[in-house]
Design a protein around this motif. Structure first.
Motif, PDB file in Angstrom:
ATOM      1  N   SER A  96       0.841  -1.209   0.000  1.00 35.46           N
ATOM      2  CA  SER A  96       0.000   0.000   0.000  1.00 35.46           C
ATOM      3  C   SER A  96       0.872   1.255   0.000  1.00 35.46           C
ATOM      4  N   VAL A 100       0.760   4.166  -2.952  1.00 36.48           N
ATOM      5  CA  VAL A 100       0.679   5.627  -2.782  1.00 36.48           C
ATOM      6  C   VAL A 100       1.813   6.303  -3.564  1.00 36.48           C
ATOM      7  N   ARG A 104       1.244   8.912  -6.630  1.00 41.34           N
ATOM      8  CA  ARG A 104       1.805  10.270  -6.532  1.00 41.34           C
ATOM      9  C   ARG A 104       2.671  10.573  -7.750  1.00 41.34           C
ATOM     10  N   PRO A 129      -3.881   4.532   0.581  1.00 41.71           N
ATOM     11  CA  PRO A 129      -4.147   4.971  -0.801  1.00 41.71           C
ATOM     12  C   PRO A 129      -5.446   5.765  -0.918  1.00 41.71           C
ATOM     13  N   PHE A 132      -4.943   9.149   0.461  1.00 48.37           N
ATOM     14  CA  PHE A 132      -4.209   9.960  -0.517  1.00 48.37           C
ATOM     15  C   PHE A 132      -5.169  10.508  -1.581  1.00 48.37           C
TER      16      PHE A 132
END
Ligand code: SAM
Length: 251
Positions: A96, A100, A104, A129, A132
């Protein structure tokens, strides 16, 4: 990553399915019936379980993650997972964090935007995630975990800790939480169809009710769960309206 991502659960070989690392192969135990599917409200956050928070640095982006005791939350010893009873959501799995970082990087490269999107994180656990996606201005982020206790004791506190600290007030995402097995959870998810669509057809049947982005990391490790997960994706995924993004991270 984003546009031509293909989704393949089973190998094209007629013999055995081709499985990645971490699958529980052959002789899987008979599982108990899954817990009932429920929506867990943010207000149902646990106040009795001790939750401590710590920062996680993701190549310059700092998110917060909680820590709780598996024994305190579920009455189980500190095991990674107990198939059919506890499916591993209380531990933060490496995939995970990688997810992310990958999201990004896609955003920084201009290949992805969460702005205004409907996002579903399957097998969320800590939910980083999905968190985010909230920070990147998704319209709705729905979190799913097998265990309602994981949502109450860990996911919701994590979402609160991160969003209170970082979210831009002008773009607050609608967050909702759903517990249950992949074979049944579509009955509760707000953007799911009753029947599966054919992911290879050009039909736009059911396009109004679906998610733009599905996120999941380290979710598939059991052969018996694969068909249910694949069926669920076919019920919740928006196809041929916005370019589908499906990124699966398993370490
Ligand atoms: C190994 S954990 C990964 C958690 C989190 N994504 C991470 O990477 O830290 C697997 C996740 O998939 C979910 N899961 C596994 N099998 C499931 C099933 N049959 N139905 C629903 N959720 C399931 C679990 O609840 C858990 O959140």
């Amino acid at each position: 990553m984003a546009t031509n991502t293909s989704f393949q659960l089973f190998s094209s070989s007629k013999d055995k399915p081709s499985l990645g690392l971490g699958f529980l192969e052959s002789s899987e135990p008979q599982l108990p019936p899954p817990p009932p599917s429920v929506e867990v409200l943010s207000s149902e956050v646990s106040s009795s379980v001790k939750y401590t928070v710590e920062p996680v640095n993701l190549d310059g982006l700092t998110l917060l993650k909680g820590r709780v005791s598996t024994k305190e939350v579920l009455g189980l010893p500190n095991s990674d997972l107990v198939p059919g009873i506890y499916e591993g959501g209380l531990k933060l799995w490496e995939g995970s964090l990688d997810l992310v970082k990958a999201l990004r990087s896609e955003i920084q490269n201009g290949c992805l935007s969460f702005e205004g999107k409907r996002v579903l994180e399957l097998g969320c656990g800590h939910g980083l995630p999905g968190i985010f996606a909230c920070l990147e201005s998704a319209a709705e982020v729905h979190f799913q975990d097998f265990n309602a206790e994981v949502l109450r004791c860990l996911t919701i506190p994590n979402v609160n800790a991160n969003l209170l600290e970082k979210a831009k007030p002008e773009t607050v995402s609608e967050v909702r939480f759903f517990a249950g097995d992949w074979g049944e959870i579509h009955q509760l998810l707000p953007h799911a169809r009753e029947s599966e669509i054919n992911l290879t057809s050009s039909s736009e049947h059911g396009q109004a009710s679906a998610y733009d982005v599905i996120l999941m990391a380290e979710t598939i490790y059991s052969i018996s769960a694969q068909r249910n997960l694949y069926g669920l994706i076919k019920k919740v995924f928006l196809y041929r309206v916005i370019q589908p993004l499906l990124l699966i991270v398993n370490s």
